[in-house]
Each structure stands twice: as structure tokens, then as C-alpha cells.
Design a protein around this motif. Structure first.
Motif, mmCIF file in Angstrom:
data_model
loop_
_atom_site.group_PDB
_atom_site.id
_atom_site.type_symbol
_atom_site.label_atom_id
_atom_site.label_comp_id
_atom_site.label_asym_id
_atom_site.label_seq_id
_atom_site.Cartn_x
_atom_site.Cartn_y
_atom_site.Cartn_z
ATOM 1 N N ARG A 43 0.844 -1.212 0.000
ATOM 2 C CA ARG A 43 0.000 0.000 0.000
ATOM 3 C C ARG A 43 0.879 1.262 0.000
ATOM 4 O O ARG A 43 0.634 2.201 -0.756
ATOM 5 N N SER A 68 -9.486 3.952 -3.289
ATOM 6 C CA SER A 68 -10.088 2.690 -3.724
ATOM 7 C C SER A 68 -9.190 1.975 -4.733
ATOM 8 O O SER A 68 -9.064 0.748 -4.690
ATOM 9 N N SER A 69 -8.553 2.710 -5.637
ATOM 10 C CA SER A 69 -7.666 2.051 -6.600
ATOM 11 C C SER A 69 -6.430 1.491 -5.890
ATOM 12 O O SER A 69 -5.949 0.407 -6.231
ATOM 13 N N ASP A 121 -6.359 0.495 -2.774
ATOM 14 C CA ASP A 121 -6.842 -0.672 -2.022
ATOM 15 C C ASP A 121 -7.017 -1.883 -2.936
ATOM 16 O O ASP A 121 -6.637 -2.997 -2.584
ATOM 17 N N GLU A 122 -7.598 -1.653 -4.125
ATOM 18 C CA GLU A 122 -7.808 -2.747 -5.079
ATOM 19 C C GLU A 122 -6.478 -3.332 -5.541
ATOM 20 O O GLU A 122 -6.307 -4.555 -5.597
ATOM 21 N N LEU A 123 -5.540 -2.460 -5.876
ATOM 22 C CA LEU A 123 -4.230 -2.947 -6.319
ATOM 23 C C LEU A 123 -3.488 -3.657 -5.197
ATOM 24 O O LEU A 123 -2.819 -4.670 -5.426
ATOM 25 N N THR A 124 -3.606 -3.138 -3.985
ATOM 26 C CA THR A 124 -2.975 -3.792 -2.836
ATOM 27 C C THR A 124 -3.543 -5.192 -2.662
ATOM 28 O O THR A 124 -2.791 -6.159 -2.476
ATOM 29 N N GLU A 125 -4.838 -5.303 -2.735
ATOM 30 C CA GLU A 125 -5.499 -6.613 -2.604
ATOM 31 C C GLU A 125 -5.059 -7.546 -3.725
ATOM 32 O O GLU A 125 -4.797 -8.724 -3.500
ATOM 33 N N TYR A 126 -4.945 -7.011 -4.938
ATOM 34 C CA TYR A 126 -4.526 -7.824 -6.080
ATOM 35 C C TYR A 126 -3.098 -8.355 -5.870
ATOM 36 O O TYR A 126 -2.840 -9.545 -6.066
ATOM 37 N N THR A 154 -3.042 -11.001 -3.224
ATOM 38 C CA THR A 154 -3.585 -12.261 -3.751
ATOM 39 C C THR A 154 -2.547 -12.971 -4.612
ATOM 40 O O THR A 154 -2.383 -14.187 -4.512
#
Length: 180
Positions: free
Chosen positions: A109, A123-124, A126-131, A134
Motif C-alpha cells: 500500500r 479505492s484504486s 486498495d484494489e491494487l494492494t489486494e490484487y 492475492t
């Protein structure tokens, strides 16, 4: 004690004879010797305890210095060159969900915020961090991660992945060596 001694009037106390010292000096001296022996014994016990504490603190300091040395050696051991870094065998058995959540995700992050700057909204990031988390959970190779992130980070993707991969390698090695 200081106030009592400041107000003490020796000739007057001797005349009154209320204190043991003035009534019976031999008795006072016997009591004083026993009292002094207890004081000396307690002082010695305190000194011994202080020495034990000092030795324990020295061991802790030496342990912390040794740990710092181990961390520095590990950091130097991990290559900075992307090719050598990507070839480094990650100790996946030490990369669990807790490690990813507590250490790797915050690092990802932070790096994404650096790369995307104020342009990227939360939000972007957060999404990239989650990606990325994963991908790490799925043990994807760094090149796969670069290929996927090039759409967002463009030419900075290889550098970003190298930084994150180095962090993953460090954390897995630190866990394996009980350094971190």
C-alpha cells in the motif's frame, strides 16, 4: 531525617536521657552493631542484584546488537539486481496469511501510494494492494505480476515489483531464520 538532625541538640538530649544512646551506651552499641550488620547485608544483597540486572541488560543489549547484525547481513545477502532477486527461492512455507496481512500488504500500500501519488484514489490503491496480496498468496512469479501491473504502473511496474519482491524475500528469510 535531615530536619531531625538539624534540630538535634546533643547536650539537651544527654540531659534528658530519653534516647538509648544516652541511657545505656553499651546496650545501644550492641543494638547498633546488629542493625548495622543487617544494613550491610541488605546493601550487599542489593549490590548482587544490581550486578545480576546489569549482566542481564548487557546480554539483552548484546542480543539486540546481534539481532541488528543478523538483519543487516540478511539485507546485504538479498540481491538488488532484479534478475538475481527474481531467481531467489522464496521460503513460501513462512509466508502465511498473517504475514501478508500484517507486513506485506502495508508495504505494498505504501509503495503504491508512492508510485500513484495523489492521482490514485484510495479505492484504486486498495484494489491494487489486494490484487498484489492475492498474487503473493497464490505464489505467482514476479514476471507475471509485472505483466499484470504494467497496465497501471506502465514503465514503473518492474521497479515496483522488484521492491515488493525484495520485501517478500526478506520477510520469508527473516521468518525462516527467526530474525524478524
Amino acid at each position: 531525617m535531615a530536619t531531625a538532625l538539624a534540630k538535634w541538640n546533643d547536650p539537651r538530649e544527654e540531659q534528658l536521657g530519653e534516647h538509648d544512646y544516652y541511657r545505656d551506651r553499651q546496650r545501644w552499641w550492641r543494638h547498633r552493631k546488629a542493625e548495622r550488620a543487617r544494613e550491610i547485608e541488605l546493601d550487599e544483597a542489593d549490590r548482587r542484584q544490581q550486578e545480576r540486572d546489569d549482566r542481564a541488560n548487557d546480554k539483552d543489549a548484546a542480543g539486540a546488537a546481534g539481532r541488528r547484525d543478523m538483519i543487516e547481513a540478511l539485507i546485504k545477502e538479498i540481491p538488488s539486481d532484479p534478475k538475481a532477486l527474481f531467481d531467489w527461492p522464496v521460503k513460501w512455507q513462512h509466508v502465511d496469511a498473517a504475514l501478508i496481512q500484517s507486513k506485506i500488504e502495508p508495504a505494498v500500500r505504501k509503495r503504491l501510494t508512492e508510485y500513484l501519488g495523489s492521482e490514485g484514489d484510495d479505492s484504486s490503491v486498495d484494489e491494487l494492494t489486494e490484487y498484489v496480496a492475492t498474487c503473493i498468496k497464490e505464489r505467482k512469479r514476479p514476471q507475471e505480476l509485472i505483466n499484470e501491473l504494467e497496465m497501471v504502473l506502465v514503465e514503473e511496474a518492474p521497479v515496483f515489483v522488484a521492491r515488493i519482491w525484495r520485501f517478500v524475500v526478506y520477510e520469508s528469510e527473516a521468518q525462516a531464520r527467526s530474525v524478524g
